[in-house]
Write a protein that holds these residues in place. Structure first.
Motif, short mmCIF file in Angstrom:
data_model
loop_
_atom_site.label_atom_id
_atom_site.label_comp_id
_atom_site.label_asym_id
_atom_site.label_seq_id
_atom_site.Cartn_x
_atom_site.Cartn_y
_atom_site.Cartn_z
N GLY A 85 0.81 -1.21 0.00
CA GLY A 85 0.00 0.00 0.00
C GLY A 85 0.84 1.26 0.00
O GLY A 85 0.53 2.23 -0.70
N TRP A 86 1.95 1.24 0.76
CA TRP A 86 2.84 2.40 0.76
C TRP A 86 3.56 2.53 -0.57
O TRP A 86 3.75 3.65 -1.08
CB TRP A 86 3.83 2.30 1.91
N ALA A 87 3.98 1.42 -1.13
CA ALA A 87 4.65 1.47 -2.44
C ALA A 87 3.72 2.11 -3.48
O ALA A 87 4.14 2.94 -4.29
CB ALA A 87 5.07 0.07 -2.88
N LYS A 88 2.46 1.73 -3.45
CA LYS A 88 1.49 2.28 -4.41
C LYS A 88 1.21 3.75 -4.13
O LYS A 88 1.09 4.55 -5.07
CB LYS A 88 0.21 1.46 -4.37
N GLU A 89 1.09 4.14 -2.85
CA GLU A 89 0.84 5.55 -2.54
C GLU A 89 1.99 6.42 -3.05
O GLU A 89 1.76 7.47 -3.67
CB GLU A 89 0.66 5.75 -1.04
N LEU A 90 3.21 5.98 -2.81
CA LEU A 90 4.36 6.75 -3.28
C LEU A 90 4.41 6.81 -4.80
O LEU A 90 4.69 7.86 -5.39
CB LEU A 90 5.66 6.14 -2.74
N ALA A 91 4.13 5.67 -5.45
CA ALA A 91 4.21 5.59 -6.91
C ALA A 91 3.11 6.39 -7.59
O ALA A 91 3.34 7.02 -8.63
CB ALA A 91 4.16 4.13 -7.35
N TYR A 92 1.90 6.35 -7.04
CA TYR A 92 0.75 7.00 -7.68
C TYR A 92 0.73 8.52 -7.44
O TYR A 92 0.20 9.27 -8.26
CB TYR A 92 -0.56 6.44 -7.14
N THR A 93 1.25 8.96 -6.28
CA THR A 93 1.11 10.38 -5.90
C THR A 93 2.38 11.20 -6.07
O THR A 93 2.30 12.41 -6.23
CB THR A 93 0.67 10.51 -4.43
N GLY A 94 3.54 10.57 -6.00
CA GLY A 94 4.79 11.32 -6.02
C GLY A 94 5.03 12.09 -4.75
O GLY A 94 5.88 12.99 -4.71
N ARG A 95 4.32 11.74 -3.67
CA ARG A 95 4.53 12.43 -2.40
C ARG A 95 5.88 12.08 -1.79
O ARG A 95 6.43 11.01 -2.04
CB ARG A 95 3.44 12.03 -1.40
N ARG A 96 6.37 12.98 -0.96
CA ARG A 96 7.58 12.72 -0.19
C ARG A 96 7.21 12.04 1.13
O ARG A 96 6.16 12.31 1.70
CB ARG A 96 8.31 14.02 0.15
N ILE A 97 8.09 11.17 1.59
CA ILE A 97 8.00 10.73 2.98
C ILE A 97 9.29 11.13 3.67
O ILE A 97 10.36 11.14 3.06
CB ILE A 97 7.76 9.21 3.11
N ASP A 98 9.18 11.47 4.96
CA ASP A 98 10.37 11.90 5.68
C ASP A 98 11.08 10.71 6.31
O ASP A 98 10.65 9.55 6.18
CB ASP A 98 10.00 12.94 6.74
N ALA A 99 12.18 10.99 6.98
CA ALA A 99 13.02 9.93 7.53
C ALA A 99 12.27 9.09 8.56
O ALA A 99 12.41 7.86 8.58
CB ALA A 99 14.27 10.54 8.16
N ALA A 100 11.47 9.75 9.40
CA ALA A 100 10.74 9.01 10.44
C ALA A 100 9.77 8.02 9.81
O ALA A 100 9.66 6.87 10.26
CB ALA A 100 10.01 9.99 11.36
N LYS A 101 9.05 8.45 8.78
CA LYS A 101 8.11 7.54 8.12
C LYS A 101 8.85 6.43 7.39
O LYS A 101 8.42 5.27 7.38
CB LYS A 101 7.23 8.32 7.15
N ALA A 102 9.99 6.77 6.78
CA ALA A 102 10.79 5.76 6.08
C ALA A 102 11.22 4.65 7.04
O ALA A 102 11.20 3.47 6.70
CB ALA A 102 12.00 6.40 5.42
N LYS A 103 11.59 5.04 8.26
CA LYS A 103 11.96 4.03 9.26
C LYS A 103 10.73 3.25 9.71
O LYS A 103 10.77 2.02 9.85
CB LYS A 103 12.63 4.70 10.46
#
Length: 281
Positions: free
Chosen positions: A168-186
């Motif tokens: 779900g996160w892979a799709k959200e990032l791929a479909y929207t082009g949104r940034r995630i910060d370091a805390a979310k990446a962890k």
């Protein structure tokens, strides 16, 4: 062997650790033609000649990498007078060649560790997901940029990103082009940990690299091969392959050295991996 210098990278090898730094900070370490040609050359030279036991990749300047350099998109292509289907087939070949530049990270016999800071954008996501372990600074952010420039990511993001983060996160990032910060990446598993500064980040990554380099290289490369094999095969297939691997490469002398070193309270001495023959017989 390695060249004395490269356009897009600075490379050092010390204590069996190869440190590859992206070295175009004035261009936000964008991935120009030299980058795509030099990276596989460097990694395969280190790997084929067993020049190191671990590879660390970091960067310079404000950002880890802003992704594909625009010059790559505007490079001359096949003559427009060609049939469009023929042109499409030729472009597919170009994409496959670019993809191969990151495949070398996954195929390397030694672990590839990433120390990320600032922007990790577009092609940089493809790059870091081809490695083994990722860490970052608290200022880091990650973005699948391709959707924002009206294209589909094509260098490795899709088959690799969802190995590390929920689909779900892979799709959200791929479909929207949104940034995630370091805390979310962890939080979602893209990176193992977050550090306040780049100095603290590199100190930790290098210490981890030294620890890996102190282990038996044959056992380390075996672990990488078998983890990657298990990712793409069933449990039964992987167990069978593990059995075949150990039947061929189970190393009693290396184990005896490990036990002796522990008893004698010293560092063990293991043989390096052997160079790989890359020329025809």
């Amino acid at each position: 062997m390695l060249r004395p210098s490269y356009e897009a990278f600075h490379v050092t090898i010390e204590n069996k650790i190869a440190h590859i730094q992206m070295n175009r900070p004035e261009a936000m370490n964008t991935m120009n033609k030299a980058f795509w040609n030099e990276l596989p050359e460097i990694v395969r030279t280190i790997d084929n000649n067993a020049l190191a036991r671990v590879i660390v990749i970091s960067s310079t300047g404000k950002h880890f990498s802003a992704g594909m350099d625009t010059s790559v998109f505007t490079s001359p292509r096949a003559e427009a007078s060609h049939d469009r289907y023929v042109l499409a087939e030729a472009f597919r070949g170009t994409v496959k060649a670019i993809q191969e530049s990151f495949n070398c990270l996954e195929e390397a016999r030694m672990p590839v560790l990433f120390a990320c800071h600032g922007g990790v954008i577009g092609g940089a996501i493809d790059m870091i997901t081809a490695g083994d372990i990722r860490w970052c600074t608290k200022d880091a952010f990650f973005c699948v940029m391709e959707i924002n420039i009206a294209m589909t990511a094509d260098v490795g993001t899709f088959p690799r990103l969802q190995r590390y983060i929920p689909e779900g996160w892979a799709k959200e990032l791929a479909y929207t082009g949104r940034r995630i910060d370091a805390a979310k990446a962890k939080e979602i598993g893209l990176v193992n940990d977050v550090f306040d500064t780049q100095e603290e980040l590199l100190a930790y990554v290098m210490e981890t690299a030294r620890e890996i380099a102190s282990k038996n290289p044959l056992a380390v490369t075996g672990s990488k091969v078998l983890i990657n094999y298990g990712r793409d095969h069933t449990t039964a297939e992987t167990l069978d392959y593990i059995g075949l691997w150990n039947a061929a490469m189970f190393p009693p002398p290396h184990m005896a050295e490990a036990f002796a070193a522990r008893a004698e309270k010293r560092e063990p001495v293991f043989p390096d991996l052997a160079p790989v023959r890359t020329e025809p017989m």
